[in-house]
Design an enzyme around this catalytic site. Structure first.
Site, PDB file in Angstrom:
ATOM      1  N   LEU A  95       0.882  -1.162   0.000  1.00  0.00           N
ATOM      2  CA  LEU A  95       0.000   0.000   0.000  1.00  0.00           C
ATOM      3  C   LEU A  95       0.915   1.207   0.000  1.00  0.00           C
ATOM      4  O   LEU A  95       1.882   1.252   0.769  1.00  0.00           O
ATOM      5  CB  LEU A  95      -0.872   0.046   1.260  1.00  0.00           C
ATOM      6  CG  LEU A  95      -2.228  -0.627   1.234  1.00  0.00           C
ATOM      7  CD1 LEU A  95      -2.904  -0.486   2.593  1.00  0.00           C
ATOM      8  CD2 LEU A  95      -3.114  -0.077   0.158  1.00  0.00           C
ATOM      9  N   ASP A  96       0.633   2.178  -0.835  1.00  0.00           N
ATOM     10  CA  ASP A  96       1.450   3.387  -0.879  1.00  0.00           C
ATOM     11  C   ASP A  96       1.445   4.096   0.461  1.00  0.00           C
ATOM     12  O   ASP A  96       0.518   3.940   1.258  1.00  0.00           O
ATOM     13  CB  ASP A  96       0.917   4.353  -1.947  1.00  0.00           C
ATOM     14  CG  ASP A  96       1.020   3.776  -3.339  1.00  0.00           C
ATOM     15  OD1 ASP A  96       1.971   3.029  -3.612  1.00  0.00           O
ATOM     16  OD2 ASP A  96       0.143   4.082  -4.157  1.00  0.00           O
ATOM     17  N   ARG A  97       2.438   4.921   0.663  1.00  0.00           N
ATOM     18  CA  ARG A  97       2.559   5.700   1.899  1.00  0.00           C
ATOM     19  C   ARG A  97       1.296   6.509   2.171  1.00  0.00           C
ATOM     20  O   ARG A  97       0.857   6.637   3.308  1.00  0.00           O
ATOM     21  CB  ARG A  97       3.761   6.647   1.791  1.00  0.00           C
ATOM     22  CG  ARG A  97       3.952   7.538   3.000  1.00  0.00           C
ATOM     23  CD  ARG A  97       5.058   8.532   2.795  1.00  0.00           C
ATOM     24  NE  ARG A  97       6.303   7.815   2.595  1.00  0.00           N
ATOM     25  CZ  ARG A  97       7.475   8.220   3.048  1.00  0.00           C
ATOM     26  NH1 ARG A  97       7.578   9.330   3.714  1.00  0.00           N
ATOM     27  NH2 ARG A  97       8.558   7.516   2.827  1.00  0.00           N
TER      28      ARG A  97
ATOM     29  N   ARG B 119      -0.249   2.219  -7.848  1.00  0.00           N
ATOM     30  CA  ARG B 119      -1.196   3.328  -7.671  1.00  0.00           C
ATOM     31  C   ARG B 119      -2.414   3.202  -8.601  1.00  0.00           C
ATOM     32  O   ARG B 119      -2.970   4.178  -9.072  1.00  0.00           O
ATOM     33  CB  ARG B 119      -0.488   4.667  -7.850  1.00  0.00           C
ATOM     34  CG  ARG B 119       0.666   4.861  -6.860  1.00  0.00           C
ATOM     35  CD  ARG B 119       1.404   6.159  -7.018  1.00  0.00           C
ATOM     36  NE  ARG B 119       0.620   7.315  -6.667  1.00  0.00           N
ATOM     37  CZ  ARG B 119       0.404   7.773  -5.440  1.00  0.00           C
ATOM     38  NH1 ARG B 119       0.899   7.145  -4.407  1.00  0.00           N
ATOM     39  NH2 ARG B 119      -0.306   8.858  -5.234  1.00  0.00           N
TER      40      ARG B 119
END
Length: 182
Positions: free
Chosen positions: A44-46, A143
């Protein structure tokens, strides 16, 4: 027996325990999880929140993370604007991105979900409407949900992964985790 940890990844946390290129003050999984031998099954992206699965079983990790298995991942996305039916239909058909056309998504507009407050909060703009979508995808491109909603004219403001397969973030506050039997 395999270990499987369900973790509610907070906004700003990296989906890794440590590594090169990570600033000394970066928030990583090691701040929350002190279980040896487990690794994230996917990322999961930041700037995304929600369910992150960790396991010590390489085959389970591959089944969860590898796109060829097409495991459903459900996201709650707060998007800018109010998508018209045509934008939602485009997401349902698949959206053309720079790296190819996505698989069709299951998508519906939903009422504002009962989520934890985000820190920092989403910037409120009284002249720009927003709404929430539930999107289920079966890929895992970088993303991807953010790029899909932007491609149909509705950039994502907040993104929470609610579920992966049959596992969900229900009952976990940000930074909390629980181990389940698999």
């Amino acid at each position: 027996m395999s270990r499987l940890i369900l973790f509610n990844k907070p906004f700003g946390c990296l989906s890794q325990f440590s590594g090169s290129g990570v600033a000394a003050d970066a928030v990583t999984l090691s701040r929350f999880i002190a279980v040896p031998g487990v690794y994230p099954a996917g990322r999961l992206d930041r700037d995304s929140e929600g369910l992150l699965l960790l396991t010590d079983d390489g085959r389970l990790q591959a089944r969860i993370a590898e796109p060829r298995h097409k495991m459903a991942k459900t996201y709650l996305a707060q998007v800018e604007g109010e998508p018209l039916p045509g934008a939602l239909d485009a997401l349902r058909r698949g959206v053309r991105l720079k790296d190819g056309t996505t698989l069709p998504a299951e998508v519906e507009r939903i009422a504002d979900p009962d989520l934890w407050p985000r820190d920092p909060p989403i910037r409120f703009r009284k002249n720009v409407a927003d709404c929430w979508l539930s999107l289920t995808i079966r890929e895992g491109r970088n993303r991807q949900v953010r790029r899909m909603t932007a491609a149909v004219g509705h950039p994502t403001l907040r993104l929470v992964r609610h579920a992966v397969g049959g596992w969900s973030v229900d009952g976990l506050a940000p930074g909390e985790w629980r181990e389940i039997a698999v």
